[in-house]
Motif scaffolding. Structure first.
Motif, PDB file in Angstrom:
ATOM      1  N   MET A  88      -0.446   3.871  -5.143  1.00  9.72           N
ATOM      2  CA  MET A  88      -1.104   2.721  -4.535  1.00  9.72           C
ATOM      3  C   MET A  88      -1.538   3.040  -3.107  1.00  9.72           C
ATOM      4  SD  MET A  88       0.349  -1.129  -3.671  1.00  9.72           S
ATOM      5  CE  MET A  88       0.316  -1.729  -5.347  1.00  9.72           C
ATOM      6  N   GLY A  89      -2.799   2.775  -2.815  1.00 12.61           N
ATOM      7  CA  GLY A  89      -3.298   2.870  -1.446  1.00 12.61           C
ATOM      8  C   GLY A  89      -3.389   1.480  -0.846  1.00 12.61           C
ATOM      9  N   TRP A 124       4.566   4.965  -5.310  1.00 14.40           N
ATOM     10  CA  TRP A 124       4.286   5.705  -4.076  1.00 14.40           C
ATOM     11  C   TRP A 124       3.135   4.972  -3.373  1.00 14.40           C
ATOM     12  CZ3 TRP A 124       6.744  10.498  -2.839  1.00 14.40           C
ATOM     13  CH2 TRP A 124       7.626  10.947  -3.823  1.00 14.40           C
ATOM     14  N   ILE A 125       3.410   4.458  -2.199  1.00 21.29           N
ATOM     15  CA  ILE A 125       2.425   3.657  -1.463  1.00 21.29           C
ATOM     16  C   ILE A 125       1.994   4.420  -0.214  1.00 21.29           C
ATOM     17  CG2 ILE A 125       1.945   1.454  -0.352  1.00 21.29           C
ATOM     18  CD1 ILE A 125       4.231   0.249  -1.988  1.00 21.29           C
ATOM     19  N   SER A 126       0.714   4.705  -0.148  1.00 26.17           N
ATOM     20  CA  SER A 126       0.146   5.378   1.024  1.00 26.17           C
ATOM     21  C   SER A 126      -0.596   4.339   1.852  1.00 26.17           C
ATOM     22  CB  SER A 126      -0.812   6.496   0.579  1.00 26.17           C
ATOM     23  OG  SER A 126      -1.389   7.131   1.695  1.00 26.17           O
ATOM     24  N   ASP A 127      -0.017   4.003   2.989  1.00 29.06           N
ATOM     25  CA  ASP A 127      -0.640   2.982   3.838  1.00 29.06           C
ATOM     26  C   ASP A 127      -1.555   3.639   4.853  1.00 29.06           C
ATOM     27  OD1 ASP A 127      -0.556  -0.022   4.642  1.00 29.06           O
ATOM     28  OD2 ASP A 127      -0.407   1.099   6.530  1.00 29.06           O
ATOM     29  N   ASP A 128      -2.785   3.125   4.927  1.00 29.20           N
ATOM     30  CA  ASP A 128      -3.831   3.755   5.734  1.00 29.20           C
ATOM     31  C   ASP A 128      -3.955   3.146   7.130  1.00 29.20           C
ATOM     32  OD1 ASP A 128      -5.172   6.039   5.062  1.00 29.20           O
ATOM     33  OD2 ASP A 128      -6.981   5.056   4.358  1.00 29.20           O
ATOM     34  N   GLY A 129      -2.830   2.776   7.716  1.00 28.40           N
ATOM     35  CA  GLY A 129      -2.854   2.263   9.084  1.00 28.40           C
ATOM     36  C   GLY A 129      -2.977   0.759   9.183  1.00 28.40           C
ATOM     37  N   PHE A 174      -6.324   7.567  -1.888  1.00 28.61           N
ATOM     38  CA  PHE A 174      -5.847   7.717  -3.260  1.00 28.61           C
ATOM     39  C   PHE A 174      -5.767   9.186  -3.665  1.00 28.61           C
ATOM     40  CE2 PHE A 174      -6.849   3.183  -3.851  1.00 28.61           C
ATOM     41  CZ  PHE A 174      -5.772   2.794  -4.618  1.00 28.61           C
ATOM     42  N   LEU A 175      -6.749   9.969  -3.259  1.00 31.31           N
ATOM     43  CA  LEU A 175      -6.745  11.375  -3.642  1.00 31.31           C
ATOM     44  C   LEU A 175      -5.588  12.125  -2.990  1.00 31.31           C
ATOM     45  CD1 LEU A 175      -8.459  13.046  -5.522  1.00 31.31           C
ATOM     46  CD2 LEU A 175      -9.824  13.790  -3.579  1.00 31.31           C
ATOM     47  N   SER A 176      -5.198  11.692  -1.778  1.00 29.39           N
ATOM     48  CA  SER A 176      -4.046  12.322  -1.125  1.00 29.39           C
ATOM     49  C   SER A 176      -2.773  12.103  -1.940  1.00 29.39           C
ATOM     50  CB  SER A 176      -3.878  11.771   0.299  1.00 29.39           C
ATOM     51  OG  SER A 176      -3.395  10.437   0.292  1.00 29.39           O
ATOM     52  N   LEU A 177      -2.685  10.968  -2.629  1.00 29.85           N
ATOM     53  CA  LEU A 177      -1.540  10.715  -3.499  1.00 29.85           C
ATOM     54  C   LEU A 177      -1.636  11.547  -4.774  1.00 29.85           C
ATOM     55  CD1 LEU A 177      -1.331   6.829  -3.147  1.00 29.85           C
ATOM     56  CD2 LEU A 177       0.464   8.431  -2.485  1.00 29.85           C
ATOM     57  N   ALA A 178      -2.808  11.566  -5.389  1.00 28.93           N
ATOM     58  CA  ALA A 178      -2.981  12.317  -6.635  1.00 28.93           C
ATOM     59  C   ALA A 178      -2.713  13.803  -6.444  1.00 28.93           C
ATOM     60  CB  ALA A 178      -4.383  12.096  -7.181  1.00 28.93           C
ATOM     61  N   CYS A 179      -2.975  14.315  -5.243  1.00 29.49           N
ATOM     62  CA  CYS A 179      -2.814  15.744  -4.978  1.00 29.49           C
ATOM     63  C   CYS A 179      -1.491  16.096  -4.298  1.00 29.49           C
ATOM     64  CB  CYS A 179      -3.971  16.251  -4.111  1.00 29.49           C
ATOM     65  SG  CYS A 179      -5.580  16.174  -4.926  1.00 29.49           S
ATOM     66  N   GLY A 208     -10.464   2.240 -11.061  1.00 28.66           N
ATOM     67  CA  GLY A 208      -9.235   2.966 -10.777  1.00 28.66           C
ATOM     68  C   GLY A 208      -8.005   2.105 -10.996  1.00 28.66           C
ATOM     69  N   ASN A 209      -8.155   0.802 -10.818  1.00 30.12           N
ATOM     70  CA  ASN A 209      -7.011  -0.087 -10.992  1.00 30.12           C
ATOM     71  C   ASN A 209      -6.525  -0.161 -12.438  1.00 30.12           C
ATOM     72  OD1 ASN A 209      -9.330  -1.459 -11.775  1.00 30.12           O
ATOM     73  ND2 ASN A 209      -8.799  -3.367 -10.772  1.00 30.12           N
ATOM     74  N   THR A 210      -7.296   0.392 -13.379  1.00 33.48           N
ATOM     75  CA  THR A 210      -6.868   0.431 -14.784  1.00 33.48           C
ATOM     76  C   THR A 210      -6.442   1.829 -15.217  1.00 33.48           C
ATOM     77  OG1 THR A 210      -9.027   0.975 -15.801  1.00 33.48           O
ATOM     78  CG2 THR A 210      -8.604  -1.346 -15.246  1.00 33.48           C
ATOM     79  N   MET A 211      -6.653   2.841 -14.409  1.00 39.31           N
ATOM     80  CA  MET A 211      -6.513   4.225 -14.848  1.00 39.31           C
ATOM     81  C   MET A 211      -5.066   4.707 -14.866  1.00 39.31           C
ATOM     82  SD  MET A 211      -9.710   6.319 -13.217  1.00 39.31           S
ATOM     83  CE  MET A 211     -11.334   6.189 -13.971  1.00 39.31           C
TER      84      MET A 211
END
Length: 315
Positions: free
Chosen positions: A18-19, A45-50, A85-90, A168-171
């Protein structure tokens, strides 16, 4: 798609990616819907963007309830939602059997994970597999507005070149698909969901589109990407096409695909080469490539828009 629910292996783990950014208004409802899933073996896993609102406090409250082993909070790259989101996927520290993207403002139906995992398991784990679905549209007060468009044509790389099939919310995708994303790395892309569809289908994997709407997709003023329904939204999309936004998006995707061309299977590499060449050529070759290559969008209206884009050099 009709799916009976045979008992999938309950030990299969799901990493929910989750972003978030200034998500306080709807975040708690989304987190509660994830906690209410019929499928119990998840980690988020939550990546908060500030975020500058109460998002972090909401996430920390949720983590306190469910424990640090289930809820992980990371600092995002602060370069937009796609890179977040890509930072989480990778991220190599995130390990699971399956991976699910999650937006900050939707509501998941309780059987979302179970249904998707059942479908993915039926198709096997060895090959890269991507699941996506239709959505149920809701307003800011969780009142139903309708359903997202129903797509009936088979997912493929020929479709992915010019259309992002599912939100992406369904993937949800398996480990083999995630490995492809990691190998591709944090490239410059327009959206993480479109990129995921391109990579999985381009590199010999498969995508499945489920007509069952297991996500309540919230439509509100702050949506970065909304559902393409209604005359106003369709006119807005036509305006983007005419301004050249669609061509710019394709440029970005093509550049990223060229970086992983060695990963594409032979047929799709050839298709990408023809597609790139035709975009630079004059009208007749562009039309011939469109006809001969099998490139398509999912709906009649979408294919008319594609023809428009080819004729007026907006592709």
């Amino acid at each position: 798609m009709n799916v009976s629910h045979p008992q999938a292996q309950s030990g299969m783990s799901v990493a929910i990616l989750m972003g978030t950014y200034n998500a306080q208004r709807f975040l708690a409802m989304q987190l509660d819907s994830i906690a209410a899933q019929c499928w119990p073996n998840w980690t988020i896993w939550i990546s908060d963007d500030g975020s500058r609102d109460a998002s972090l406090a909401i996430i920390k409250d949720f983590a306190q309830k469910w424990g640090p082993e289930r809820v992980k909070l990371l600092s995002g790259p602060c370069r937009g939602f796609a890179e977040n989101f890509l930072s989480l996927a990778c991220n190599p520290t995130i390990q699971a059997d399956y991976y699910a993207y999650a937006d900050q403002d939707d509501i998941w139906e309780p059987d979302k994970l179970r249904r998707a995992l059942t479908i993915l398991e039926e198709n096997g784990r060895e090959q890269p597999m991507l699941y996506c679905s239709r959505t149920r549209l809701i307003d800011e007060n969780n009142q139903e507005l309708g359903l997202s468009p129903l797509f009936r044509r088979k997912p493929s790389f020929a479709n992915a070149l010019i259309q992002s099939l599912g939100g992406g919310n369904t993937m949800i995708f398996n480990r083999a698909a995630r490995n492809l994303l990691r190998e591709a790395g944090c490239v410059n892309i327009i959206s993480h969901d479109w990129w995921t569809y391109l990579v999985v289908t381009g590199c010999g994997g498969s995508a499945v589109y489920d007509d069952y709407p297991s996500v309540r997709y919230r439509q509100h003023a702050a949506n970065l990407i909304g559902c393409n329904l209604g005359l106003r939204n369709r006119l807005a999309r036509l305006g983007q096409l005419w301004r050249g936004d669609f061509r710019r998006w394709i440029d970005c995707n093509v550049s990223a695909l060229q970086l992983i061309s060695q990963k594409l299977n032979r047929e799709n590499n050839h298709l990408l080469f023809k597609f790139i060449r035709a975009r630079r050529d004059w009208l007749l070759p562009r039309l011939l490539v469109l006809k001969q290559s099998g490139i398509y969008r999912q709906t009649l209206l979408g294919n008319l828009g594609l023809l428009f884009a080819v004729i007026f050099r907006k592709l």
